[in-house]
Design a protein around this motif. Structure first.
Motif, PDB file in Angstrom:
ATOM      1  N   ALA A  99     -63.588  11.938  95.985  1.00 44.70           N
ATOM      2  CA  ALA A  99     -62.506  11.075  96.454  1.00 44.70           C
ATOM      3  C   ALA A  99     -61.819  10.526  95.217  1.00 44.70           C
ATOM      4  O   ALA A  99     -62.481  10.161  94.252  1.00 44.70           O
ATOM      5  N   ALA A 100     -60.525  10.498  95.230  1.00 49.40           N
ATOM      6  CA  ALA A 100     -59.759   9.989  94.095  1.00 49.40           C
ATOM      7  C   ALA A 100     -58.616   9.134  94.622  1.00 49.40           C
ATOM      8  O   ALA A 100     -57.883   9.548  95.510  1.00 49.40           O
ATOM      9  N   VAL A 101     -58.508   7.915  94.070  1.00 48.23           N
ATOM     10  CA  VAL A 101     -57.429   7.008  94.442  1.00 48.23           C
ATOM     11  C   VAL A 101     -56.660   6.677  93.171  1.00 48.23           C
ATOM     12  O   VAL A 101     -57.237   6.126  92.233  1.00 48.23           O
ATOM     13  N   PRO A 102     -55.357   7.020  93.090  1.00 44.85           N
ATOM     14  CA  PRO A 102     -54.588   6.687  91.898  1.00 44.85           C
ATOM     15  C   PRO A 102     -54.574   5.172  91.655  1.00 44.85           C
ATOM     16  O   PRO A 102     -54.384   4.394  92.581  1.00 44.85           O
ATOM     17  N   LEU A 103     -54.767   4.776  90.409  1.00 39.55           N
ATOM     18  CA  LEU A 103     -54.837   3.359  90.061  1.00 39.55           C
ATOM     19  C   LEU A 103     -53.530   2.634  90.383  1.00 39.55           C
ATOM     20  O   LEU A 103     -53.551   1.486  90.819  1.00 39.55           O
ATOM     21  N   ARG A 104     -52.411   3.310  90.229  1.00 40.64           N
ATOM     22  CA  ARG A 104     -51.112   2.662  90.499  1.00 40.64           C
ATOM     23  C   ARG A 104     -50.919   2.367  91.989  1.00 40.64           C
ATOM     24  O   ARG A 104     -50.058   1.596  92.366  1.00 40.64           O
ATOM     25  N   ILE A 106     -53.352   1.101  93.894  1.00 40.97           N
ATOM     26  CA  ILE A 106     -54.327   0.097  94.315  1.00 40.97           C
ATOM     27  C   ILE A 106     -53.715  -1.289  94.133  1.00 40.97           C
ATOM     28  O   ILE A 106     -53.371  -1.686  93.024  1.00 40.97           O
ATOM     29  N   ARG A 107     -53.559  -1.987  95.249  1.00 41.48           N
ATOM     30  CA  ARG A 107     -52.986  -3.328  95.227  1.00 41.48           C
ATOM     31  C   ARG A 107     -54.030  -4.351  94.791  1.00 41.48           C
ATOM     32  O   ARG A 107     -53.765  -5.195  93.942  1.00 41.48           O
ATOM     33  N   ARG A 108     -55.225  -4.283  95.406  1.00 46.01           N
ATOM     34  CA  ARG A 108     -56.300  -5.232  95.097  1.00 46.01           C
ATOM     35  C   ARG A 108     -57.638  -4.518  95.087  1.00 46.01           C
ATOM     36  O   ARG A 108     -57.813  -3.500  95.737  1.00 46.01           O
ATOM     37  N   SER A 148     -50.919   1.471 100.616  1.00 42.44           N
ATOM     38  CA  SER A 148     -50.691   1.946 101.981  1.00 42.44           C
ATOM     39  C   SER A 148     -51.175   0.940 103.022  1.00 42.44           C
ATOM     40  O   SER A 148     -50.859   1.058 104.195  1.00 42.44           O
ATOM     41  N   GLY A 149     -52.017  -0.032 102.590  1.00 48.49           N
ATOM     42  CA  GLY A 149     -52.541  -1.026 103.506  1.00 48.49           C
ATOM     43  C   GLY A 149     -53.905  -0.684 104.067  1.00 48.49           C
ATOM     44  O   GLY A 149     -54.581  -1.530 104.620  1.00 48.49           O
ATOM     45  N   ARG A 150     -54.323   0.579 103.948  1.00 50.03           N
ATOM     46  CA  ARG A 150     -55.663   0.976 104.404  1.00 50.03           C
ATOM     47  C   ARG A 150     -56.686   0.500 103.381  1.00 50.03           C
ATOM     48  O   ARG A 150     -56.416   0.437 102.198  1.00 50.03           O
ATOM     49  N   SER A 151     -57.876   0.180 103.848  1.00 45.39           N
ATOM     50  CA  SER A 151     -58.915  -0.233 102.910  1.00 45.39           C
ATOM     51  C   SER A 151     -59.872   0.924 102.645  1.00 45.39           C
ATOM     52  O   SER A 151     -59.992   1.845 103.442  1.00 45.39           O
ATOM     53  N   PHE A 152     -60.519   0.869 101.505  1.00 46.64           N
ATOM     54  CA  PHE A 152     -61.482   1.876 101.098  1.00 46.64           C
ATOM     55  C   PHE A 152     -62.680   1.135 100.527  1.00 46.64           C
ATOM     56  O   PHE A 152     -62.533   0.305  99.638  1.00 46.64           O
ATOM     57  N   VAL A 153     -63.889   1.383 101.061  1.00 50.59           N
ATOM     58  CA  VAL A 153     -65.101   0.692 100.627  1.00 50.59           C
ATOM     59  C   VAL A 153     -66.084   1.721 100.101  1.00 50.59           C
ATOM     60  O   VAL A 153     -66.297   2.758 100.729  1.00 50.59           O
ATOM     61  N   VAL A 154     -66.680   1.439  98.939  1.00 54.45           N
ATOM     62  CA  VAL A 154     -67.638   2.353  98.328  1.00 54.45           C
ATOM     63  C   VAL A 154     -68.839   1.573  97.805  1.00 54.45           C
ATOM     64  O   VAL A 154     -68.680   0.505  97.217  1.00 54.45           O
TER      65      VAL A 154
END
Length: 170
Positions: A99-104, A106-108, A148-154
């Motif tokens: 899974a990869a989420v671009p840093l730019r 990520i809001r919080r 995007s407003g969706r949350s991601f928890v790891v």
């Protein structure tokens, strides 16, 4: 392992070890294999259609046991990596980011306590399989809110260190 590393010291890595979800899945493997042997043994002296049904059921249970075993191994440990460009979540069995989420985007980001339930654990360890939750055990976790407003928890052993690293990289 938690800390800074990489080329110019601009990459942060943290890990999380598995818990009860992986153990539960691992315990299902012998049960499924035992069930497949039982199906084959029970239909040994039966008529041909019954033997074929027993063989099909046994084969399905073997495939389910292999999938459960792979899932248990994938849930045993994961690595979270923050680079200047993205947050990567990797599993030990598969190369490349799972899974990869671009840093730019990520809001919080914040540290939370998460509860792993059977429907929230990582059940799809294949690359490109995007999930909103990658929990391999209950306990400390990292919560990301993309733009995007969706949350991601790891799951993560030291999520506060990841939050601090995120602030430094911003």
């Amino acid at each position: 392992m938690t800390g800074w590393g990489g080329g110019a010291g601009r990459t942060w890595r943290g890990t999380a070890g598995g818990g009860w979800p992986g153990v539960v899945v691992a315990l299902t493997v012998p049960a499924l294999l035992g069930g497949s042997l039982l199906c084959l043994a029970a239909t040994r002296s039966a008529a041909l259609p019954v033997r074929l049904a027993g063989a099909a059921t046994g084969a399905a249970l073997v495939v389910a046991a292999l999938a459960a075993g792979l899932s248990a191994l994938a849930m045993s440990r994961l690595t979270v990596e923050l680079t200047p460009y993205q947050v990567l979540v990797r599993h030990p069995l598969l190369r490349g980011p799972n899974a990869a989420v671009p840093l730019r985007q990520i809001r919080r980001m914040r540290a939370v306590q998460a509860s792993a339930r059977p429907w929230t654990v990582w059940w799809c360890p294949w690359p490109g399989c995007w999930r909103r939750t990658v929990l391999i055990r209950s306990g400390p976790a990292l919560w990301l809110e993309p733009t995007s407003g969706r949350s991601f928890v790891v799951s993560l052993d030291d999520p506060q260190a990841a939050v601090d690293a995120f602030r430094r990289l911003r």
